[in-house]
Write an enzyme that holds these catalytic residues in place. Structure first.
Site, PDB file in Angstrom:
ATOM      1  N   HIS A 482     -16.928  36.607 -17.720  1.00  0.00           N
ATOM      2  CA  HIS A 482     -16.850  37.356 -18.975  1.00  0.00           C
ATOM      3  C   HIS A 482     -15.593  38.229 -19.038  1.00  0.00           C
ATOM      4  O   HIS A 482     -15.252  38.760 -20.106  1.00  0.00           O
ATOM      5  CB  HIS A 482     -18.097  38.234 -19.129  1.00  0.00           C
ATOM      6  CG  HIS A 482     -18.523  38.434 -20.552  1.00  0.00           C
ATOM      7  ND1 HIS A 482     -17.739  38.079 -21.628  1.00  0.00           N
ATOM      8  CD2 HIS A 482     -19.651  38.954 -21.085  1.00  0.00           C
ATOM      9  CE1 HIS A 482     -18.359  38.375 -22.754  1.00  0.00           C
ATOM     10  NE2 HIS A 482     -19.537  38.911 -22.455  1.00  0.00           N
ATOM     11  N   ASP A 486     -14.847  35.254 -23.706  1.00  0.00           N
ATOM     12  CA  ASP A 486     -15.781  35.984 -24.566  1.00  0.00           C
ATOM     13  C   ASP A 486     -16.998  35.126 -24.880  1.00  0.00           C
ATOM     14  O   ASP A 486     -16.977  33.898 -24.722  1.00  0.00           O
ATOM     15  CB  ASP A 486     -15.097  36.386 -25.874  1.00  0.00           C
ATOM     16  CG  ASP A 486     -13.980  37.402 -25.641  1.00  0.00           C
ATOM     17  OD1 ASP A 486     -14.102  38.189 -24.694  1.00  0.00           O
ATOM     18  OD2 ASP A 486     -12.998  37.386 -26.404  1.00  0.00           O
TER      19      ASP A 486
END
Length: 511
Positions: A482, A486
């Site tokens: 992450h 995204d």
């Protein structure tokens, strides 16, 4: 006549390296392609092989010196002693004495040959002796397998350098040996007598004591990192030769220090007491080097990456119908079966073009975007999970992908993969469905930013055009970092894979 030993090409944008370790010293006999020294750059460790057979001459660059590309490291003197090893030279007086004693040497024509550890691959400096197929006194043929070594990634078989008799085994099963080290000694020819086992034990004892000697020079890059981070060398566990601290050891110590501020997980706690009756029925087995590496890398992935998993499901009807329609013709033309993996590889390559973040990696404060797809395909083996890499998968046809995966899978199960074949992957696919897994969250394969988990194809009732129909469905799981990917990008990637598999014609039309 002398031959120069120079610094090889170190890689793109790398202009210098540090001499980490010399495996040979002036006067030592060397063979062509035998490892002479190890250079350490900011990224990798590079082994320098001997360009010719001969005797080690002057060492121009010492351990710890910084050298540039093509710089002179040492010289090798060519001559009549080139074919002998250093240990063979030391044994010459003994052999002369034996030749005069008919009881000690029945033929007098046998020549001692060293059994050496072969090159283990880039950045691999040591291995564990897994199994000896021969014992002292056994006769062997040239190229017959003598023993098997186990590294962090692959198993390496050691063939006999000549026909003859095993006289001494210097490294027993379970012992750790270095690249270029000596495993044993054999006598060429059929009339050689085996040396007593006690001699082998006596000679192996000094090697063990020297291995335990802690007065060794740590890798220069490791010392630099420890100085920058203010780390005490006594707090770092060295895994290099003779316990020397390598750069990776310092990085592991830093990660351990960061995680120590949080409560240790239950797995780190001391083992709970067990009764004597239970303990008698337990079996304690040392983890293999491969399993230790798998455990360490998976834990590192959890500690360093902001790992998250997103899920979707795909209707496999279209792929299964297409496969059933063309599998016989495919096999007839290409000589290999058409499986599901080539469809998934193609679908992932297609999706990675649209979402390049999933195919990238983080390097410090930089993001490296890759204009290629080196697809890692996880393969289960009897000793653990390995991930061979299909290079430039985005440029390959269906049959080329199937052929390459089949070849790599077979060699992985046989333990024949090289280190180079398991390095450089940019994205990974793991198929737990072959074992019956219905749902899972795969762990990243660092430094990659994404891994796709495939699962079991199972018939389930689905609503299709307002009607309930039975469809072959598969859950897909994408684990991603992450920090760079995204949620929108991860979901988009999975949707593109789903669309490509539910309508394979999109792959042909690049849609």
């Amino acid at each position: 006549m002398s031959t120069e030993v120079r610094v090889p090409t170190l890689g793109e944008s790398v202009t210098e390296a540090t001499v980490a370790t010399w495996f040979k010293q002036p006067g030592d006999a060397v063979e062509a392609d035998e490892m002479l020294c190890e250079l350490e750059t900011d990224k990798v460790t590079v082994e320098v092989p001997s360009p010719a057979a001969g005797t080690m001459g002057e060492l121009v660059a010492n351990e710890g010196d910084t050298v540039g590309v093509d710089a002179l490291l040492a010289t090798i003197e060519e001559g009549g002693s080139a074919g002998k090893s250093a240990s063979a030279k030391k044994e010459e007086p003994k052999k002369e004495a034996k030749s005069s004693d008919s009881e000690a040497d029945s033929g007098g024509s046998g020549e001692e040959v060293d059994i050496m550890v072969p090159a283990l691959g880039e950045s691999v400096s040591e291995a564990t002796v897994s199994t000896w197929f021969k014992k002292e006194g056994d006769s062997v043929a040239a190229d017959e397998m003598l023993c098997e070594l186990e590294t962090d990634k692959v198993s390496v078989e050691v063939p006999a350098p000549a026909a003859g008799t095993i006289t001494k085994i210097l490294a027993g099963e379970g012992e750790t040996v270095e690249a270029g080290g000596k495993l044993g000694v054999m006598t060429s020819g059929g009339g050689a007598a085996a040396a007593p086992k006690s001699e082998a034990k006596e000679e192996s004892a000094p090697a063990s004591s020297s291995a335990g000697d802690k007065d060794v020079e740590d890798a220069p890059s490791a010392k630099k990192m420890m100085a920058e981070k203010g780390i005490d060398p006594s707090d770092v566990q060295g895994t290099g030769r003779d316990g020397r601290i390598m750069k990776e050891d310092v990085q592991a110590a830093i990660s351990s220090t960061k995680s120590s501020s949080t409560p240790a997980p239950a797995a780190q706690a001391p083992r709970a007491p067990v009764s004597a009756n239970d303990e008698a029925r337990e079996e304690r087995v040392k983890m293999t080097r491969l399993r230790q590496t798998i455990a360490r890398r998976l834990k590192e992935a959890q500690n360093t990456a902001a790992m998250l998993t997103t899920y979707n499901e795909v209707d496999m009807t279209a792929v299964m119908e297409l496969r059933n329609e063309y599998k016989d013709l495919f096999f007839k033309k290409h000589g290999i079966k058409l499986g599901f993996m080539s469809f998934f590889v193609k679908a992932c390559c297609h999706a990675l073009k649209e979402v390049p973040d999933v195919n990238a990696e983080i390097d410090g404060t930089d993001v490296i975007y890759k204009n290629y797809v080196h697809m890692g395909v996880a393969v289960g083996t009897p000793t653990g999970l390995v991930v061979p890499v299909v290079r430039d998968a985005d440029q390959m046809s269906f049959h080329a992908i199937e052929d390459k995966i089949s070849e790599l899978g077979k060699r992985a199960r046989d333990g024949k993969l090289s280190m180079a074949e398991m390095q450089g992957g940019s994205f990974t696919i793991s198929n737990g469905g072959v074992y019956g897994s219905l749902m899972s969250s795969p762990i990243l394969n660092p430094p990659q930013s994404g891994i796709l988990g495939m699962h079991k194809i199972q018939d389930r009732p689905m609503v299709v055009d307002g009607e309930i129909k039975i469809r072959p469905m598969m859950y897909l799981a994408l684990s991603y970092d992450h920090r760079i990917v995204d949620g929108k990008g991860a979901v988009t990637f999975l949707v593109r894979v789903k669309e490509a598999l539910e309508d394979p014609r999109r792959l042909l039309m690049d849609l």
